[in-house]
Design a protein around this motif. Structure first.
Motif, short mmCIF file in Angstrom:
data_model
loop_
_atom_site.label_atom_id
_atom_site.label_comp_id
_atom_site.label_asym_id
_atom_site.label_seq_id
_atom_site.Cartn_x
_atom_site.Cartn_y
_atom_site.Cartn_z
N GLY A 166 -18.21 66.45 -44.01
CA GLY A 166 -17.36 66.13 -45.30
C GLY A 166 -17.04 67.49 -45.43
O GLY A 166 -17.62 68.14 -45.32
N VAL A 167 -15.44 67.18 -46.08
CA VAL A 167 -14.69 68.40 -46.39
C VAL A 167 -13.71 68.16 -47.86
O VAL A 167 -14.00 67.66 -48.17
N SER A 168 -13.54 69.16 -48.16
CA SER A 168 -12.98 69.12 -50.13
C SER A 168 -11.85 68.06 -50.26
O SER A 168 -11.12 68.99 -48.70
N ALA A 169 -11.95 67.39 -50.96
CA ALA A 169 -10.48 67.13 -50.53
C ALA A 169 -9.31 68.83 -51.56
O ALA A 169 -10.04 68.89 -51.63
N PRO A 170 -7.91 68.37 -50.84
CA PRO A 170 -7.36 69.45 -51.05
C PRO A 170 -6.70 69.44 -52.37
O PRO A 170 -6.88 68.70 -53.53
N ALA A 171 -6.74 70.79 -53.13
CA ALA A 171 -5.99 70.70 -54.76
C ALA A 171 -5.14 70.39 -54.26
O ALA A 171 -3.93 70.05 -53.90
#
Length: 234
Positions: A166-171
Motif C-alpha cells: 500500500g502507498v499513500s494517496a497523492p496529496a
C-alpha cells in the motif's frame, strides 16, 4: 495450379473480349495485385496511474481484464472513546469502466472524486455523460479476506486477494464527504489457500475519501464514504 496473378490477368482479358473495350491500366494493376494478410493493430493496455510519490505500486506482466469504479463505504471498529479505529472492511458496488479506461483515462481519473459526493446508485452509474453498468461487488468475507465478485461476467469470476503493498494517496486527493482523507492505493494479489476463480491481481488506485477519523468517540462503528478505481489483471 495457375497462380492468383495468372487467374487475375485471365479475367481481365475475358472482360476485355466480352465488352470489346480496352481496360484501363488501373484495372490491370488491380488484377495483378497479390492479396496479403492484414493484421489489425490492437491498442495496448492503458497504463496504471502513478501517485508521484517516492514509492509507487509495482507494475505487472499480467493482462488487464477489467477496470471498475468502486462506490461504497469503508468500515472501522472502535473499542471505545479515544481508541484508534481499526479497519474492518469495505462494501462497494463495482461499475464497469473498462471501455473508458481504454479510450480516455484522463476522464476516468476524475470520476471517483465526483461520485464519492453522490449517493450510491441503485442501478447503473451515470456521470459526465458516461454510462457505467454494474460489474459486480466488493466486500470482505468472514475471514476478513477482500473479495471481488464480478457477477455480470460469464462465467462468474471471483477474486480472493490479500494486500501486498500500500502507498499513500497523492496529496490533493479528494478527502471525501466525511473530510477524513483518501485511503491508500493498494496492490492486491491472489490469497494463498483460496480457489483461483477470477483475476489474480487487483489494484486499488485514484481513491477518494474512505480514511477513518483519527480517534473514536465511542464504541460505535465508523462508516466512511469512499470511491476508487479497481484494475483487474489475469
Amino acid at each position: 495450379m495457375p497462380s492468383l496473378r495468372a487467374l487475375g490477368l485471365g479475367l481481365v482479358l475475358l472482360l476485355q473480349v466480352a465488352t470489346g473495350k480496352p481496360l484501363s491500366n488501373r484495372a490491370v494493376a488491380a488484377a495483378d495485385c497479390k492479396p496479403t494478410g492484414v493484421t489489425k493493430p490492437t491498442a495496448p493496455d492503458p497504463t496504471l496511474p502513478l501517485t508521484g510519490g517516492a514509492t509507487e505500486l509495482p507494475s505487472t506482466n499480467l493482462t488487464l481484464q477489467f477496470v471498475a469504479i468502486g462506490r461504497g463505504i469503508q468500515n472501522y471498529t472502535c473499542s471505545g472513546a479515544g481508541a484508534v479505529p481499526v479497519q474492518q472492511g469495505a462494501i462497494a458496488t463495482l461499475y464497469d469502466a473498462t471501455t473508458l479506461a481504454r479510450t480516455n483515462t484522463a476522464l476516468l481519473h476524475t470520476i471517483p472524486a465526483i461520485v464519492v459526493y453522490k449517493p450510491k446508485p441503485s442501478g447503473y452509474m451515470a456521470v459526465l455523460g458516461q454510462h457505467f453498468n454494474i460489474l459486480g461487488n466488493h466486500y470482505f468475507d468472514s475471514a476478513s479476506t477482500p473479495t471481488f465478485n464480478l457477477t455480470t461476467v460469464t462465467p462468474l469470476q471471483t477474486a480472493f486477494v490479500a494486500k501486498t503493498l500500500g502507498v499513500s494517496a497523492p496529496a490533493g486527493s479528494s478527502v471525501g464527504p466525511d473530510g477524513t482523507g483518501a485511503v491508500a492505493w493498494l496492490d492486491l494479489n491472489h490469497k494463498t489457500g483460496y480457489p483461483s476463480m477470477g483475476p489474480s491481481q487487483v489494484y486499488r488506485v485514484v481513491t477518494a475519501g474512505g480514511m477513518n477519523y483519527p480517534n473514536c468517540t465511542s464504541n460505535s462503528l465508523q462508516t466512511i464514504q469512499y470511491a476508487a478505481e479497481y484494475w483487474f489483471y489475469s
